[in-house]
Write a protein that holds these residues in place. Structure first.
Motif, PDB file in Angstrom:
ATOM      1  N   ILE A 285       0.837  -1.195   0.000  1.00 36.38           N
ATOM      2  CA  ILE A 285       0.000   0.000   0.000  1.00 36.38           C
ATOM      3  C   ILE A 285       0.874   1.248   0.000  1.00 36.38           C
ATOM      4  O   ILE A 285       1.820   1.351   0.788  1.00 36.38           O
ATOM      5  CB  ILE A 285      -0.944   0.020   1.212  1.00 36.38           C
ATOM      6  CG1 ILE A 285      -1.971  -1.122   1.110  1.00 36.38           C
ATOM      7  CG2 ILE A 285      -1.665   1.367   1.323  1.00 36.38           C
ATOM      8  CD1 ILE A 285      -2.847  -1.257   2.330  1.00 36.38           C
ATOM      9  N   ILE A 286       0.559   2.167  -0.885  1.00 30.95           N
ATOM     10  CA  ILE A 286       1.130   3.506  -0.863  1.00 30.95           C
ATOM     11  C   ILE A 286       0.018   4.467  -0.461  1.00 30.95           C
ATOM     12  O   ILE A 286      -1.021   4.543  -1.121  1.00 30.95           O
ATOM     13  CB  ILE A 286       1.696   3.910  -2.241  1.00 30.95           C
ATOM     14  CG1 ILE A 286       2.819   2.956  -2.656  1.00 30.95           C
ATOM     15  CG2 ILE A 286       2.207   5.347  -2.211  1.00 30.95           C
ATOM     16  CD1 ILE A 286       3.336   3.220  -4.075  1.00 30.95           C
ATOM     17  N   ALA A 287       0.246   5.171   0.627  1.00 30.33           N
ATOM     18  CA  ALA A 287      -0.729   6.151   1.123  1.00 30.33           C
ATOM     19  C   ALA A 287      -0.064   7.520   1.116  1.00 30.33           C
ATOM     20  O   ALA A 287       0.925   7.742   1.822  1.00 30.33           O
ATOM     21  CB  ALA A 287      -1.205   5.780   2.528  1.00 30.33           C
ATOM     22  N   TRP A 288      -0.620   8.414   0.326  1.00 32.55           N
ATOM     23  CA  TRP A 288      -0.014   9.750   0.144  1.00 32.55           C
ATOM     24  C   TRP A 288      -1.046  10.812   0.436  1.00 32.55           C
ATOM     25  O   TRP A 288      -2.146  10.781  -0.109  1.00 32.55           O
ATOM     26  CB  TRP A 288       0.509   9.874  -1.281  1.00 32.55           C
ATOM     27  CG  TRP A 288       1.161  11.201  -1.594  1.00 32.55           C
ATOM     28  CD1 TRP A 288       1.992  11.918  -0.789  1.00 32.55           C
ATOM     29  CD2 TRP A 288       1.016  11.951  -2.807  1.00 32.55           C
ATOM     30  NE1 TRP A 288       2.387  13.078  -1.414  1.00 32.55           N
ATOM     31  CE2 TRP A 288       1.811  13.125  -2.661  1.00 32.55           C
ATOM     32  CE3 TRP A 288       0.315  11.745  -3.982  1.00 32.55           C
ATOM     33  CZ2 TRP A 288       1.897  14.082  -3.659  1.00 32.55           C
ATOM     34  CZ3 TRP A 288       0.403  12.701  -4.986  1.00 32.55           C
ATOM     35  CH2 TRP A 288       1.190  13.852  -4.831  1.00 32.55           C
ATOM     36  N   GLN A 289      -0.668  11.733   1.302  1.00 39.00           N
ATOM     37  CA  GLN A 289      -1.540  12.852   1.637  1.00 39.00           C
ATOM     38  C   GLN A 289      -0.755  14.139   1.396  1.00 39.00           C
ATOM     39  O   GLN A 289      -0.122  14.676   2.302  1.00 39.00           O
ATOM     40  CB  GLN A 289      -2.036  12.747   3.080  1.00 39.00           C
ATOM     41  CG  GLN A 289      -3.260  13.605   3.350  1.00 39.00           C
ATOM     42  CD  GLN A 289      -4.067  13.126   4.544  1.00 39.00           C
ATOM     43  OE1 GLN A 289      -3.868  12.025   5.039  1.00 39.00           O
ATOM     44  NE2 GLN A 289      -4.996  13.958   4.994  1.00 39.00           N
ATOM     45  N   PRO A 290      -0.783  14.655   0.150  1.00 35.47           N
ATOM     46  CA  PRO A 290      -0.003  15.865  -0.139  1.00 35.47           C
ATOM     47  C   PRO A 290      -0.543  17.099   0.562  1.00 35.47           C
ATOM     48  O   PRO A 290       0.195  18.052   0.806  1.00 35.47           O
ATOM     49  CB  PRO A 290      -0.124  15.998  -1.666  1.00 35.47           C
ATOM     50  CG  PRO A 290      -1.371  15.269  -2.024  1.00 35.47           C
ATOM     51  CD  PRO A 290      -1.493  14.156  -1.035  1.00 35.47           C
ATOM     52  N   MET A 291      -1.848  17.105   0.842  1.00 36.44           N
ATOM     53  CA  MET A 291      -2.489  18.182   1.603  1.00 36.44           C
ATOM     54  C   MET A 291      -3.443  17.542   2.594  1.00 36.44           C
ATOM     55  O   MET A 291      -3.826  16.389   2.432  1.00 36.44           O
ATOM     56  CB  MET A 291      -3.244  19.130   0.666  1.00 36.44           C
ATOM     57  CG  MET A 291      -2.399  19.770  -0.407  1.00 36.44           C
ATOM     58  SD  MET A 291      -3.394  20.869  -1.478  1.00 36.44           S
ATOM     59  CE  MET A 291      -4.366  19.648  -2.367  1.00 36.44           C
ATOM     60  N   GLU A 292      -3.851  18.306   3.597  1.00 34.45           N
ATOM     61  CA  GLU A 292      -4.750  17.744   4.590  1.00 34.45           C
ATOM     62  C   GLU A 292      -6.082  17.332   3.979  1.00 34.45           C
ATOM     63  O   GLU A 292      -6.743  16.426   4.476  1.00 34.45           O
ATOM     64  CB  GLU A 292      -4.989  18.742   5.726  1.00 34.45           C
ATOM     65  CG  GLU A 292      -3.802  18.902   6.659  1.00 34.45           C
ATOM     66  CD  GLU A 292      -4.139  19.744   7.877  1.00 34.45           C
ATOM     67  OE1 GLU A 292      -5.286  20.258   7.935  1.00 34.45           O
ATOM     68  OE2 GLU A 292      -3.282  19.869   8.760  1.00 34.45           O
ATOM     69  N   ASN A 293      -6.472  17.984   2.895  1.00 34.62           N
ATOM     70  CA  ASN A 293      -7.773  17.695   2.294  1.00 34.62           C
ATOM     71  C   ASN A 293      -7.677  16.860   1.018  1.00 34.62           C
ATOM     72  O   ASN A 293      -8.639  16.773   0.262  1.00 34.62           O
ATOM     73  CB  ASN A 293      -8.516  19.005   1.999  1.00 34.62           C
ATOM     74  CG  ASN A 293      -7.775  19.883   1.007  1.00 34.62           C
ATOM     75  OD1 ASN A 293      -6.555  19.792   0.895  1.00 34.62           O
ATOM     76  ND2 ASN A 293      -8.503  20.731   0.308  1.00 34.62           N
TER      77      ASN A 293
ATOM     78  N   GLU B  49      -6.132  13.016  -0.322  1.00 33.73           N
ATOM     79  CA  GLU B  49      -5.456  11.764   0.004  1.00 33.73           C
ATOM     80  C   GLU B  49      -5.566  10.780  -1.164  1.00 33.73           C
ATOM     81  O   GLU B  49      -6.583  10.710  -1.845  1.00 33.73           O
ATOM     82  CB  GLU B  49      -6.027  11.151   1.281  1.00 33.73           C
ATOM     83  CG  GLU B  49      -7.531  10.975   1.306  1.00 33.73           C
ATOM     84  CD  GLU B  49      -8.023  10.498   2.663  1.00 33.73           C
ATOM     85  OE1 GLU B  49      -8.066   9.273   2.865  1.00 33.73           O
ATOM     86  OE2 GLU B  49      -8.375  11.350   3.505  1.00 33.73           O
ATOM     87  N   VAL B  50      -4.483  10.029  -1.356  1.00 34.60           N
ATOM     88  CA  VAL B  50      -4.382   9.082  -2.469  1.00 34.60           C
ATOM     89  C   VAL B  50      -3.892   7.753  -1.924  1.00 34.60           C
ATOM     90  O   VAL B  50      -2.924   7.704  -1.144  1.00 34.60           O
ATOM     91  CB  VAL B  50      -3.404   9.594  -3.548  1.00 34.60           C
ATOM     92  CG1 VAL B  50      -3.314   8.593  -4.701  1.00 34.60           C
ATOM     93  CG2 VAL B  50      -3.830  10.960  -4.060  1.00 34.60           C
ATOM     94  N   LEU B  51      -4.551   6.662  -2.318  1.00 39.51           N
ATOM     95  CA  LEU B  51      -4.153   5.328  -1.880  1.00 39.51           C
ATOM     96  C   LEU B  51      -4.046   4.401  -3.088  1.00 39.51           C
ATOM     97  O   LEU B  51      -4.917   4.390  -3.965  1.00 39.51           O
ATOM     98  CB  LEU B  51      -5.151   4.755  -0.878  1.00 39.51           C
ATOM     99  CG  LEU B  51      -4.828   3.345  -0.353  1.00 39.51           C
ATOM    100  CD1 LEU B  51      -5.053   3.255   1.154  1.00 39.51           C
ATOM    101  CD2 LEU B  51      -5.676   2.274  -1.047  1.00 39.51           C
ATOM    102  N   LEU B  52      -2.972   3.603  -3.114  1.00 42.42           N
ATOM    103  CA  LEU B  52      -2.772   2.558  -4.105  1.00 42.42           C
ATOM    104  C   LEU B  52      -2.491   1.258  -3.372  1.00 42.42           C
ATOM    105  O   LEU B  52      -1.671   1.226  -2.447  1.00 42.42           O
ATOM    106  CB  LEU B  52      -1.615   2.894  -5.050  1.00 42.42           C
ATOM    107  CG  LEU B  52      -1.758   4.163  -5.897  1.00 42.42           C
ATOM    108  CD1 LEU B  52      -0.460   4.437  -6.657  1.00 42.42           C
ATOM    109  CD2 LEU B  52      -2.926   4.048  -6.860  1.00 42.42           C
ATOM    110  N   ASN B  53      -3.160   0.188  -3.772  1.00 37.74           N
ATOM    111  CA  ASN B  53      -3.014  -1.114  -3.114  1.00 37.74           C
ATOM    112  C   ASN B  53      -2.858  -2.185  -4.179  1.00 37.74           C
ATOM    113  O   ASN B  53      -3.657  -2.246  -5.129  1.00 37.74           O
ATOM    114  CB  ASN B  53      -4.244  -1.396  -2.239  1.00 37.74           C
ATOM    115  CG  ASN B  53      -4.171  -2.740  -1.512  1.00 37.74           C
ATOM    116  OD1 ASN B  53      -3.626  -3.714  -2.008  1.00 37.74           O
ATOM    117  ND2 ASN B  53      -4.742  -2.793  -0.334  1.00 37.74           N
ATOM    118  N   TYR B  54      -1.843  -3.024  -4.024  1.00 34.40           N
ATOM    119  CA  TYR B  54      -1.691  -4.193  -4.899  1.00 34.40           C
ATOM    120  C   TYR B  54      -1.556  -5.423  -4.006  1.00 34.40           C
ATOM    121  O   TYR B  54      -0.678  -5.474  -3.131  1.00 34.40           O
ATOM    122  CB  TYR B  54      -0.470  -4.070  -5.804  1.00 34.40           C
ATOM    123  CG  TYR B  54      -0.247  -5.297  -6.668  1.00 34.40           C
ATOM    124  CD1 TYR B  54      -1.031  -5.525  -7.798  1.00 34.40           C
ATOM    125  CD2 TYR B  54       0.711  -6.245  -6.328  1.00 34.40           C
ATOM    126  CE1 TYR B  54      -0.839  -6.653  -8.589  1.00 34.40           C
ATOM    127  CE2 TYR B  54       0.908  -7.367  -7.113  1.00 34.40           C
ATOM    128  CZ  TYR B  54       0.136  -7.574  -8.235  1.00 34.40           C
ATOM    129  OH  TYR B  54       0.316  -8.704  -9.008  1.00 34.40           O
TER     130      TYR B  54
END
Length: 733
Positions: free
Chosen positions: A276-284, A286-291
């Motif tokens: 899982i890659i969980a990225w939150q570039p800003m507080e509002n 969020e991006v998630l990728l799961n393989y």
């Protein structure tokens, strides 16, 4: 010290909520939990609006994104309580308290932290709906390889096989999957609000073709009374799955987190990996990728014999983006896409391994996409709007490995099912005099498309008719609060249907409509005891699979269900700091005008379900659930899809924050298929290092069927796996 119950009595519940700092991980009978609005059938208490003086802290970060929205306060004790603090007049919080606070509480200090025991699973005692929720911790703890294996632990749920996503399905209260068809349309599968799952496919099961690693919670609603928001014709129940969010890993903070899980199973020499890659570039944003990838060979039963054609090698992916905007982040946009794919080579066409039609090379692909807009303005209890478009598709491509057999047209048949759905719904809270209303209503536009397949070259008969099923649906659920004790919840759903055939049945058209509804009533005593009852009616409108029988295309199946039950919650029952939750319900379901089963006109069922959890503050906990049922077809014959009576007992011990050790005993009576009763033991251990280089990691060991028993569940078409040792390690970086 100012007691919390006296505090709320003096100030009023709403004022108390607005002028305190509530740490929310649980709640206790003298204190209160703030719980984000979930817009589902578990909501049963009064709404209050958040204020600058009320801050919520959630383990579930999905709740965090809605902190400015509605929350509700309840006075129920929940057994899965871990820590709750109620703070007044200390630190920065004291400086923010308004001047109008009553003088008698302005100087109050920290009220203390209540440490309570926590069981494996919370019992949903605050609602008349028979619902069970499996949270992220239990999903991780069970190390299930399929969704079916995970929800098998819910009372009233039985599996048709289940060790792999192909050829497995679920049965709830005697309805759902069976060994002939993957589904009978009476159990709904909902993923992030999208309806998925195919219609009846002969000898193929795709009801739950997805992976547990994609989800953070699974809810199982049993029966009809809680189903009107999710569909029509739901007799067995609803399985509702919610995917993970990036903020589950970032904690809602700006940054990038990586989560890796590696697992191994001894029976079948299997492995699995979830990245899982969980990225939150800003507080509002969020991006998630799961393989997620699994690879398991065929397993052995308890006698050491290989159970052929039980290998599986699926992979799954999930991409999810959430963006909130507005002065108080009252607007939200969420896009999610997931896909699961598997290949089978030289495998039996019959995934249930009952009839030899020949072998096939087969690929199965499932897709689910959702785009959701939410609007929940602060200070307006009348608007909590959700607009969602969803698309789901199941595609099965098949070819015979040795052409020339009598059933080549079956083996060479491809299947394609897609569902487009647009849902617009709103939730509102308002009062009419002394009566409160927690109202949800909405409209749905649904279009199901099915590819014609498996046409006999000799007779011209069609096993899989093609066409389109278009529906318009309206639903309304109103949770009416009468004082502090009564909750009355009427629910209605109306559907209008147009079915048009294609190919062989081009030009055929059928129109149907139905009005369905139910009502539940719940009375809660001040002692923690609650009594509830419900009545529900639904209709299963005709399906595309029945286009070959014109008389069925205007005959909906009809069902009614009555339920009666009680729940009880209490603290300090046998020892200081312990907690008890128990919920029991009786049900009776009648199904008639049946078209799903050959030679069956009516099915009558009665049963009982029990859920209990008890926990002590020293870490000891006991969970128990059981299901009993009596099922008859055509008034006197045994119902072939009836589950066996069963019970499941878990005894465990948590040691500080590091260890969770448990033993689970599963027992089932001999069912109507006469495979024999059985009892199996499962052992589980979770270790979370608190310091050193492994701090933050989670190591899990599970031993399922520890004594290597050979057994076959009543609805399964093959023997279950023998002893299986499961190992996994995970860490967020």
């Amino acid at each position: 010290m100012f007691p919390a119950d006296e505090f709320t009595a003096k100030m009023g519940l709403a004022a108390a909520a607005e002028q305190c700092l509530i740490y929310v991980d649980c709640f206790y009978h003298l204190y209160y939990q703030a719980q984000v609005e979930i817009n589902d059938s578990t909501r049963n208490t009064t709404n209050y609006r958040a204020s600058p003086y009320c801050k919520l802290r959630f383990k579930d970060q999905d709740a965090k994104g809605h902190v400015m929205g509605k929350f509700r306060l309840t006075q129920h004790l929940l057994g899965t309580v871990s820590v709750l603090g109620l703070t007044l007049g200390s630190g920065a919080m004291a400086q923010q308290l308004p001047e109008e606070l009553p003088l008698e509480i302005q100087g109050e200090e920290f009220l203390g932290t209540v440490e309570l025991g926590q069981g494996k699973r919370e019992v949903q005692v605050g609602t008349a709906v028979p619902i069970t929720v499996i949270n992220q911790e239990e999903i991780d703890d069970r190390q299930a390889g399929t969704i079916a294996e995970l929800i098998d632990s819910v009372p009233g749920v039985s599996l048709v096989n289940g060790s792999r996503p192909e050829g497995s399905g679920i049965n709830i209260r005697g309805f759902g999957a069976n060994g002939t068809y993957g589904t009978d349309q009476k159990v709904a599968i909902v993923i992030d609000g999208a309806t998925t799952g195919s219609e009846e496919i002969y000898r193929i099961g795709t009801q739950l073709f997805t992976d547990p690693a994609l989800y953070k919670s699974v809810s199982v609603i049993r029966g009809t009374v809680g189903s009107y928001e999710w569909g029509s014709g739901i007799v067995g129940g609803v399985v509702k799955l919610d995917t993970k969010d990036a903020s589950d890993f970032t904690g809602g903070k700006v940054g990038l987190r990586l989560h890796q899980l590696l697992g191994y199973t001894s029976n079948g020499e299997g492995y699995h990996s979830s990245s899982i890659i969980a990225w939150q570039p800003m507080e509002n944003l969020e991006v998630l990728l799961n393989y997620t990838k699994r690879d398991t060979d065929s397993y052995k039963d308890g006698d050491g014999n290989l159970v052929r054609n039980t290998s599986t090698e699926p992979y799954s992916g999930l991409a999810k983006i959430r963006y909130t905007f507005g002065d108080a982040n009252e607007h939200g946009l969420t896009f999610a896409y997931q896909q699961t794919y598997s290949d089978e080579f030289d495998s039996p066409y019959d995934q249930f391994n009952q009839v030899n039609f020949g072998n096939v090379n087969r690929s199965t692909e499932s897709k689910v996409a959702t785009l959701k807009y939410e609007y929940n303005p602060v200070g307006n209890d009348l608007v909590d709007l959700t607009v969602q478009y969803s698309y789901s598709d199941i595609y099965i491509e098949s070819e015979p490995t040795n052409p020339g057999g009598f059933a080549d047209y079956l083996l060479d048949g491809d299947h394609d099912y897609s569902i487009d759905k647009l849902t617009v719904k709103n939730a509102m809270y308002f009062q009419t005099g002394a009566i409160s209303h927690d109202l949800r209503f909405g409209v749905e536009l649904i279009s199901k498309d099915r590819l014609e397949s498996q046409v006999s070259p000799t007779s011209g008969s069609v096993s899989v008719p093609g066409g389109k099923d278009e529906r318009v649906a309206l639903f309304l659920i109103d949770e009416i609060g009468l004082g502090n004790n009564w909750t009355i919840t009427p629910a209605l759903r109306w559907e209008d249907q147009k079915i048009t055939g294609s190919d062989t049945y081009a030009g055929d058209r059928y129109d149907n409509s139905a009005l369905m509804g139910g009502i539940s009533a719940r009375y809660e005593f001040d002692t923690g005891l609650a009594l509830f009852a419900s009545a529900a009616y639904t209709e299963n409108l005709p399906i595309l699979d029945d286009l070959s029988v014109a008389s069925r295309m205007t005959q909906p199946e009809k069902s009614q269900t009555f339920e009666l039950g009680a729940s009880y919650v209490a603290g300090d029952v046998f020892a200081d700091g312990d907690s008890l939750q128990v919920k029991a319900n009786l049900f009776a379901t009648d199904l008639w005008d049946i078209t799903s089963y050959s030679g069956i006109n009516t099915v009558d069922s009665q049963g009982a379900e029990l859920e209990l959890t008890y926990a002590m503050d020293n870490g000891l906990y006991v969970d128990l659930n059981a299901a009993y049922g009596d099922y008859e077809a055509n008034g006197s014959s045994p119902w072939s899809n009836a589950p066996a009576n069963s019970a499941r007992l878990t005894v465990g011990k948590r040691i500080n924050e590091a260890w969770d050790l448990s033993w689970e005993q599963v027992v089932a009576e001999n069912g109507n298929n006469n495979y024999g009763g059985y009892g199996i033991s499962n052992l589980r251990a979770t270790y979370r290092p608190q310091n050193g280089m492994l701090a933050g990691a989670e190591l899990r060991l599970g031993i399922e069927n520890a004594f290597d028993r050979a057994y076959q569940p009543n609805l399964a078409t093959q023997l279950a796996a023998g002893r299986n040792i499961k190992l996994s390690v995970s860490k967020t970086f």
